[in-house]
Design an enzyme around this catalytic site. Structure first.
Site, PDB file in Angstrom:
ATOM      1  N   ARG A  17       0.855  -1.195   0.000  1.00 28.21           N
ATOM      2  CA  ARG A  17       0.000   0.000   0.000  1.00 28.21           C
ATOM      3  C   ARG A  17       0.883   1.234   0.000  1.00 28.21           C
ATOM      4  NH1 ARG A  17      -2.184   0.557   5.083  1.00 28.21           N
ATOM      5  NH2 ARG A  17      -1.433  -1.339   6.088  1.00 28.21           N
ATOM      6  N   ASN A  55       5.378 -10.589   9.136  1.00 24.34           N
ATOM      7  CA  ASN A  55       4.914  -9.668  10.168  1.00 24.34           C
ATOM      8  C   ASN A  55       6.086  -9.455  11.127  1.00 24.34           C
ATOM      9  OD1 ASN A  55       3.798  -8.311  12.278  1.00 24.34           O
ATOM     10  ND2 ASN A  55       1.964  -9.598  12.414  1.00 24.34           N
ATOM     11  N   ASN A  80      10.806   0.301   4.260  1.00 28.20           N
ATOM     12  CA  ASN A  80       9.662   1.226   4.207  1.00 28.20           C
ATOM     13  C   ASN A  80       8.575   0.914   5.231  1.00 28.20           C
ATOM     14  OD1 ASN A  80       7.554   3.042   2.700  1.00 28.20           O
ATOM     15  ND2 ASN A  80       6.654   0.992   2.761  1.00 28.20           N
ATOM     16  N   SER A 132      10.778  10.005   8.297  1.00 31.61           N
ATOM     17  CA  SER A 132       9.601  10.882   8.320  1.00 31.61           C
ATOM     18  C   SER A 132      10.053  12.289   8.681  1.00 31.61           C
ATOM     19  CB  SER A 132       8.623  10.387   9.394  1.00 31.61           C
ATOM     20  OG  SER A 132       7.633  11.363   9.665  1.00 31.61           O
ATOM     21  N   TYR A 145       6.805   7.175  17.720  1.00 35.27           N
ATOM     22  CA  TYR A 145       7.083   7.318  16.285  1.00 35.27           C
ATOM     23  C   TYR A 145       8.362   8.132  16.071  1.00 35.27           C
ATOM     24  CZ  TYR A 145       5.858   8.004  11.310  1.00 35.27           C
ATOM     25  OH  TYR A 145       5.842   8.013   9.930  1.00 35.27           O
ATOM     26  N   THR A 148      11.617   6.392  16.890  1.00 33.45           N
ATOM     27  CA  THR A 148      12.117   5.468  15.864  1.00 33.45           C
ATOM     28  C   THR A 148      12.590   6.208  14.620  1.00 33.45           C
ATOM     29  OG1 THR A 148       9.895   5.119  14.914  1.00 33.45           O
ATOM     30  CG2 THR A 148      10.623   3.588  16.639  1.00 33.45           C
TER      31      THR A 148
HETATM   32  P1  NAP Z   1       0.720   2.386   5.159  1.00 32.96           P
HETATM   33  O1  NAP Z   1      -0.120   2.831   4.003  1.00 32.96           O
HETATM   34  O2  NAP Z   1       0.122   2.314   6.503  1.00 32.96           O
HETATM   35  O3  NAP Z   1       1.413   0.985   4.788  1.00 32.96           O
HETATM   36  C1  NAP Z   1       2.270   0.376   5.727  1.00 32.96           C
HETATM   37  C2  NAP Z   1       2.951  -0.834   5.120  1.00 32.96           C
HETATM   38  O4  NAP Z   1       3.721  -1.454   6.172  1.00 32.96           O
HETATM   39  C3  NAP Z   1       1.968  -1.869   4.606  1.00 32.96           C
HETATM   40  O5  NAP Z   1       2.474  -2.477   3.440  1.00 32.96           O
HETATM   41  C4  NAP Z   1       1.895  -2.864   5.739  1.00 32.96           C
HETATM   42  O6  NAP Z   1       1.610  -4.194   5.310  1.00 32.96           O
HETATM   43  C5  NAP Z   1       3.304  -2.812   6.318  1.00 32.96           C
HETATM   44  N1  NAP Z   1       3.266  -3.204   7.740  1.00 32.96           N
HETATM   45  C6  NAP Z   1       2.452  -2.704   8.701  1.00 32.96           C
HETATM   46  N2  NAP Z   1       2.647  -3.353   9.869  1.00 32.96           N
HETATM   47  C7  NAP Z   1       3.612  -4.287   9.625  1.00 32.96           C
HETATM   48  C8  NAP Z   1       4.226  -5.290  10.406  1.00 32.96           C
HETATM   49  N3  NAP Z   1       3.859  -5.510  11.682  1.00 32.96           N
HETATM   50  N4  NAP Z   1       5.152  -6.085   9.841  1.00 32.96           N
HETATM   51  C9  NAP Z   1       5.501  -5.926   8.561  1.00 32.96           C
HETATM   52  N5  NAP Z   1       4.949  -4.997   7.741  1.00 32.96           N
HETATM   53  C10 NAP Z   1       4.015  -4.189   8.261  1.00 32.96           C
HETATM   54  O7  NAP Z   1       2.013   3.320   5.307  1.00 32.96           O
HETATM   55  P2  NAP Z   1       2.564   4.561   4.439  1.00 32.96           P
HETATM   56  O8  NAP Z   1       1.810   5.757   4.842  1.00 32.96           O
HETATM   57  O9  NAP Z   1       2.697   4.184   3.007  1.00 32.96           O
HETATM   58  O10 NAP Z   1       4.016   4.708   5.106  1.00 32.96           O
HETATM   59  C11 NAP Z   1       5.138   3.994   4.630  1.00 32.96           C
HETATM   60  C12 NAP Z   1       6.377   4.495   5.346  1.00 32.96           C
HETATM   61  O11 NAP Z   1       6.498   5.899   5.181  1.00 32.96           O
HETATM   62  C13 NAP Z   1       6.344   4.255   6.869  1.00 32.96           C
HETATM   63  O12 NAP Z   1       7.633   3.944   7.327  1.00 32.96           O
HETATM   64  C14 NAP Z   1       5.905   5.608   7.412  1.00 32.96           C
HETATM   65  O13 NAP Z   1       6.335   5.806   8.731  1.00 32.96           O
HETATM   66  C15 NAP Z   1       6.574   6.539   6.449  1.00 32.96           C
HETATM   67  N6  NAP Z   1       5.941   7.851   6.355  1.00 32.96           N
HETATM   68  C16 NAP Z   1       4.671   7.999   5.911  1.00 32.96           C
HETATM   69  C17 NAP Z   1       4.122   9.281   5.823  1.00 32.96           C
HETATM   70  C18 NAP Z   1       2.751   9.514   5.301  1.00 32.96           C
HETATM   71  O14 NAP Z   1       2.348  10.681   5.234  1.00 32.96           O
HETATM   72  N7  NAP Z   1       1.990   8.524   4.938  1.00 32.96           N
HETATM   73  C19 NAP Z   1       4.876  10.374   6.202  1.00 32.96           C
HETATM   74  C20 NAP Z   1       6.151  10.183   6.677  1.00 32.96           C
HETATM   75  C21 NAP Z   1       6.690   8.922   6.733  1.00 32.96           C
HETATM   76  P3  NAP Z   1       0.084  -4.739   5.212  1.00 32.96           P
HETATM   77  O15 NAP Z   1      -0.644  -3.787   4.331  1.00 32.96           O
HETATM   78  O16 NAP Z   1       0.222  -6.077   4.616  1.00 32.96           O
HETATM   79  O17 NAP Z   1      -0.419  -4.762   6.620  1.00 32.96           O
END
Ligand code: NAP
Length: 239
Positions: A17, A55, A80, A132, A145, A148
């Site tokens: 995702r 996981n 990621n 982030s 958060y 980390t």
């Molecule tokens: P997301 O849509 O919530 O997707 C998270 C991904 O991590 C999914 O593929 C999920 O797999 C996997 N995941 C969750 N729990 C897990 C676990 N226990 N073990 C292994 N995999 C796991 O996240 P996102 O918003 O794209 O964020 C991706 C990265 O960018 C993260 O590191 C986040 O901190 C960082 N980030 C995001 C934002 C933002 O605005 N969205 C901003 C700054 C940084 P499943 O779908 O199979 O559960």
């Protein structure tokens, strides 16, 4: 998996995702063999992307994934996968803090340990840790958060100092507010409007925008950028 040296094998954790999915698809378009992970048993990722279940909160699942990775030759690692638990410091259960550390910090550390020996042998490797803006600045309710995300920046610098001389370039990328499930869950619609007002570009970013930066960092084009924590945030952390 590969004979042609220009075709690399990339592992993108959390590639089902949001940002991870966009990165996986971009690296696939760039011509790499791509492995993505997610927590579900199966995933409908495109047929030229290999899906593996893991996981990071489940020791057995992680161990079995480690055995798989030990047999692969990973040239590009994108750490990621990430989770976020927000709340007042006095109300966050310690178990939730541990979970955030396990997914956001411990898993990238372990996977980096596993891929580096083969990268060293090849004298080539690229590692990008998705951090982030809350690894550069922070705000209330973000203690686990931010711990980390600041932590992964330190880890990036330390590992880069150790392995850059072997052609392994290690960077982190710090996205701002990106349109993903995580942002929708954590901020909600009103929070998103509030955040947009604080971003100089007055909009959220897209996962595809982040993927283009990662694509360059892990490419042959990048020959001298290492140890950096690069924000892609529409200017948020600079005003
Ligand atoms: P997301 O849509 O919530 O997707 C998270 C991904 O991590 C999914 O593929 C999920 O797999 C996997 N995941 C969750 N729990 C897990 C676990 N226990 N073990 C292994 N995999 C796991 O996240 P996102 O918003 O794209 O964020 C991706 C990265 O960018 C993260 O590191 C986040 O901190 C960082 N980030 C995001 C934002 C933002 O605005 N969205 C901003 C700054 C940084 P499943 O779908 O199979 O559960």
């Amino acid at each position: 998996m590969m004979n042609d040296k220009s075709i690399k094998t990339a592992l993108v954790t959390g590639g089902t995702r949001g940002i991870g999915k966009a990165i996986a698809e971009k690296l696939c378009d760039d011509g790499h063999d791509v492995i993505v992970t997610g927590t579900s048993k199966s995933n409908d990722c495109s047929e030229n992307i290999t899906y593996r279940q893991v996981n990071f909160l489940d020791d057995k699942s992680f161990l079995s994934f480690e055995r798989f990775i030990e047999k692969e030759h990973i040239d590009i690692l994108v750490n990621n996968a990430g989770i976020n638990k927000i709340g007042e410091i006095s109300e966050i259960p310690l178990e939730e803090f541990d979970d955030v550390v396990k997914v956001n910090l411990r898993a990238p550390f372990r996977l980096t340990q596993l891929v580096i020996p083969k990268m060293k042998k090849e004298n080539w490797g690229r590692i990008v840790n998705i951090s982030s803006v809350f690894g550069k600045v922070s705000k209330e309710h973000r203690a686990p958060y931010s711990a980390t995300k600041f932590g992964i920046d330190g880890m990036t610098v330390a590992i880069s100092a150790e392995v850059s001389r072997y052609g392994i370039l290690v960077n982190s990328v710090a996205p701002g507010f990106i349109e993903t499930d995580m942002t929708r869950t954590i901020l909600g619609e009103s929070g998103i409007s509030e955040m947009k007002a604080k971003v100089p570009m007055a909009r959220l970013g897209s996962p595809e925008e982040v993927s283009k930066l990662v694509s360059w960092l892990v490419s042959e084009e990048n020959t001298y950028v290492t140890s950096q924590n690069i924000a892609i945030d529409g200017g948020f952390t600079r005003v």
